[in-house]
Design an enzyme around this catalytic site. Structure first.
Site, short mmCIF file in Angstrom:
data_model
loop_
_atom_site.label_atom_id
_atom_site.label_comp_id
_atom_site.label_asym_id
_atom_site.label_seq_id
_atom_site.Cartn_x
_atom_site.Cartn_y
_atom_site.Cartn_z
N GLU A 160 0.82 -1.22 0.00
CA GLU A 160 0.00 0.00 0.00
C GLU A 160 0.86 1.26 0.00
O GLU A 160 0.81 2.06 0.95
CB GLU A 160 -0.94 0.01 1.21
CG GLU A 160 -2.00 -1.05 1.15
CD GLU A 160 -3.07 -0.86 2.24
OE1 GLU A 160 -2.80 -0.19 3.24
OE2 GLU A 160 -4.18 -1.41 2.07
N GLU A 317 -6.52 -7.72 -0.35
CA GLU A 317 -6.89 -7.66 1.08
C GLU A 317 -8.34 -7.27 1.23
O GLU A 317 -8.82 -6.36 0.55
CB GLU A 317 -6.09 -6.57 1.80
CG GLU A 317 -4.66 -6.88 2.10
CD GLU A 317 -4.02 -5.75 2.90
OE1 GLU A 317 -4.72 -5.03 3.64
OE2 GLU A 317 -2.80 -5.57 2.78
N GLU A 365 -3.20 -4.31 15.57
CA GLU A 365 -4.31 -4.85 14.79
C GLU A 365 -4.94 -6.07 15.43
O GLU A 365 -5.59 -6.88 14.76
CB GLU A 365 -3.84 -5.12 13.36
CG GLU A 365 -3.54 -3.80 12.66
CD GLU A 365 -3.12 -3.91 11.22
OE1 GLU A 365 -2.44 -4.88 10.89
OE2 GLU A 365 -3.48 -3.00 10.45
C1 GAL Z 1 -4.22 -2.49 5.10
C2 GAL Z 1 -2.80 -2.97 5.30
C3 GAL Z 1 -2.74 -4.21 6.16
C4 GAL Z 1 -3.60 -4.05 7.38
C5 GAL Z 1 -5.01 -3.73 6.94
C6 GAL Z 1 -5.97 -3.55 8.08
O1 GAL Z 1 -4.27 -1.16 4.80
O2 GAL Z 1 -2.18 -3.24 4.07
O3 GAL Z 1 -1.41 -4.45 6.53
O4 GAL Z 1 -3.09 -3.02 8.15
O5 GAL Z 1 -5.01 -2.53 6.22
O6 GAL Z 1 -7.27 -3.25 7.62
#
Ligand code: GAL
Length: 678
Positions: A160, A317, A365
């Site tokens: 990202e 993701e 997280e």
């Molecule tokens: C994305 C990121 C991941 C994780 C995810 C959580 O932006 O690439 O590593 O942080 O968000 O929603």
């Protein structure tokens, strides 16, 4: 567009001839005995692809001079033994603490001069030469070690780009910005002219005086801000390209390299990035507070497909349920996980991956859902994940199929950036809102929609819509003119065609270069105050508009399609159309309300000769059609709380349930059908 010259019936990841299913796998967060359970559970859920190493730099290089790859060797071998393919990340997304401590120049600096500390992630300066040196050294080592590993079917650069640090104002970044400007403008006179530095005594007499737009007492120069946004996107792209160059030297040419996008991400010009990416991949986290997030879900997916020039892409993701980074983070509503996952496949995704495989128990997280929840496999989330894995196996025939669109929506990041700078007629104009305003009704009516850049050849489309294209470059003007002459109809939304590529008003004013196409121009902008609205009439329909209006002047031969009814502009045109020899164009000096805009767009689509995928699509339904060598597939997605019956006009068979239908297809509330057309 024809599929005959573009037939693909295989996965965009050649080493994985299946729908990709899996997610970010972070085994370094877990003791090794858990890895064995991971493998068994992955097989159980139908996982066939995991992304490994995204945030592993500190574990791979614990100090400046020590390396530790053995644990990763074991993970990759384990995946291979279990038939699980790997999307191997270069681990450069988050530098280890020692890099910041030993080399502070690698840390990003904000506009006030504050240097960012390590302790979160992605705190590096994109222009730091020391960061580049260390990150490329890591990539070299990764490729040397894993370039031929049999489990690795794709490489994943960084993560990202720009998510947290999208620009840096350090001295080194200032030097890089000056070099970028020199390459663009060649000499200072040209920069002074294009930036309009005669204004406010900003005129530069040496390159050393030119700075990134650091904190100033009042509006910084708009063209300087715009170029800094372009430069910042390019600076990140250079990092990506640098890593790709190293990886390419050490891997099989058929192995794709990607980095994950964030759909309508405001800080990177994805059109320029997409050219350097083998398989477009993307992260999507719908806002559960937004009852229409599924519209944005469809729109973002269409953008991803379009960035890849129509090729299937990978959802890199998504969350299985709750995330942890909005104000309140609810779980996904009933059936939404499956429906929204299949929605992405409906718009061209040939893989559904997640962040992350196993929910973390420590760190920032730990309250983000994973494929394996904290409470294990006797859970709703695990059952849904495993069921989706099975569904994707059943829709394998769809792999590699494409979507045909005769409508394109224009999006240009430069225009977006310029539109939303300070010192505008109204700061309430938003690119994303404008795109949604126009995308929503067309999607709800069942039209298939691409995104396109105004500087590309647009003539393959029957209808091109620019909801908000404030800035149009000379080449963009040329492309619109030639496509209109060749038979493409155009809809141009309000405040479009207002400035040139450096945010300068063209001599002569609005729509210079495009007046013959649109048969009009605006003499003066009439932004409306918050809470203010004016009446508008289209044919016999009456409505109200808020936010924006324009004093449009109509040129001979053009027609008034709608008029303002109240306010200073009462009686003057609100929408103008212009019949061209082979097409028609419309210019809108306001954004009509939802019902009016929807009726207007459906009318323009009919006039442009475009038909929806399915006629009379019931409210709350979404439809797409994918086609490959082996067949045509219709996705029917019921976003509503009611069961629906969709008349598709031909017989079909559901690939998941194996039900067969004659003409009408029932779709239960919240569910999806993937049909093979007979
Ligand atoms: C994305 C990121 C991941 C994780 C995810 C959580 O932006 O690439 O590593 O942080 O968000 O929603």
């Amino acid at each position: 567009m024809s599929f005959s010259d573009n037939q693909i019936s295989r996965s965009v990841i050649p080493g994985l001839q299946e729908y990709a299913f899996g997610g970010d796998y972070n085994p370094e967060q877990w003791p090794e005995h858990v890895w064995l359970e991971d493998m068994q559970l992955m097989r159980e859920a139908g996982v066939n692809l995991v992304t490994i190493g995204v945030f592993s730099w500190a574990k791979l290089q614990p100090t400046e001079n020590t390396w530790s790859f053995e644990w990763l060797d074991r993970v990759l071998d384990l995946c291979h033994q279990n038939g699980i393919k790997v999307d191997l990340a270069t681990a450069t997304a988050s530098p280890p603490p020692w890099l910041g401590l030993n080399h502070p120049s690698t840390l990003a600096v904000d506009e006030t001069g504050v240097r960012m500390a390590w302790g979160a992630r992605q705190h590096y300066s994109p222009s730091s030469s020391v960061f580049k040196k260390f990150s490329l050294q890591l990539v070299e080592k990764m490729v040397e070690r894993y370039g031929s590993h049999p489990a690795v079917v794709m490489w994943h650069v960084g993560n990202e780009y720009g998510a947290h640090t999208h620009r840096c104002f350090s001295e080194e970044s200032a030097d890089a910005f000056r070099a970028w400007l020199q390459a663009k403008y060649k000499d200072l006179d040209t920069l002074n002219e294009r930036w309009g530095t005669a204004f406010w005594s900003q005129w530069y007499s040496s390159w050393d005086e030119v700075m990134p737009p650091r904190k100033t007492v009042y509006f910084p120069n708009p063209a300087q801000q715009l170029d800094f946004k372009r430069f910042s996107s390019d600076a990140m792209l250079e990092l990506y390209k640098g890593e790709v160059e190293v990886i390419r030297r050490g891997i099989d040419p058929n192995i794709p390299i990607t980095t994950n996008f964030m759909r309508f991400f405001p800080h990177a010009d994805y059109w320029s990035w997409a050219r350097h990416i083998n398989v477009i991949s993307d992260d999507w986290y719908p806002d559960l507070a937004d009852p229409e997030s599924h519209i944005e879900g469809a729109m973002g997916a269409d953008l991803m497909r379009s960035l890849g020039q129509g090729k299937p892409w990978i959802l890199m993701e998504q969350a299985t349920s709750a995330i942890n980074w909005r104000e309140v983070n609810p779980v996904k509503p009933k059936n939404a996980y499956r429906r929204w996952s299949l929605q992405q496949t409906a718009h061209g995704a040939d893989g559904i991956l997640h962040f992350q495989w196993r929910a973390s128990i420590r760190g920032a997280e730990k309250w983000h859902s994973g494929m394996v929840p904290h409470t294990g496999t006797d859970t709703k989330v695990w059952r849904e994940v495993s069921a989706l894995g099975q569904d994707l196996k059943k829709i394998q025939p769809v792999i590699g199929s494409r979507i045909e669109s005769q409508i394109a929506i224009l999006l240009d990041w430069s225009s977006w950036w310029a539109l939303e700078l300070d010192s505008r007629p109204s700061t309430r104009l938003s690119q994303r809102t404008a795109l949604l305003d126009y995308y929503r009704p067309l999607s709800q009516a069942g039209y298939s929609i691409d995104f396109a850049h105004p500087e590309q050849d647009l003539s393959k489309y029957k209808l091109v819509i620019a909801p908000s294209l404030y800035l149009i470059s000379d080449l963009g003007i040329e492309r619109i003119r030639s496509a209109a002459a060749a038979g493409t109809s155009f809809v141009l939304g309000s405040f479009s065609g207002a400035v040139d590529a450096e945010d300068g008003v063209r001599v002569g004013g609005h729509l210079m270069g495009l007046r013959e196409v649109f048969g009009c121009y605006s003499e003066e902008w009439h932004p409306l105050l918050p809470g203010e609205s004016v009446g508008i009439k289209i044919g016999t329909a009456r409505g109200e508009v808020s936010g924006w209006s324009e004093h449009i002047r109509v040129l001979p031969g053009a027609s008034v399609e709608a008029t303002f009814e109240t306010g200073d502009l009462a009686g003057l045109p609100a929408i103008v159309s212009n019949q061209l020899p082979k097409a028609k164009s419309w210019y809108l000096g306001c954004t009509p309300d939802r019902t009016m805009l929807s009726e207007f767009l459906e009318r323009t689509a009919i006039e442009a000769g475009v038909a929806p995928v399915v006629l009379n699509l019931p409210k709350g339904m979404e439809v797409t059609k994918r086609v490959n060598d082996a067949g045509s597939y219709l996705f029917l997605i019921n976003h509503s709380n009611e069961d629906k019956l969709v008349e598709i006009g031909q017989s079909s068979r559901d690939l998941i349930t194996e039900d067969s239908f004659e003409h009408a297809v029932p779709v239960s509330a919240g569910l999806v059908r993937v049909l093979r057309l007979n």
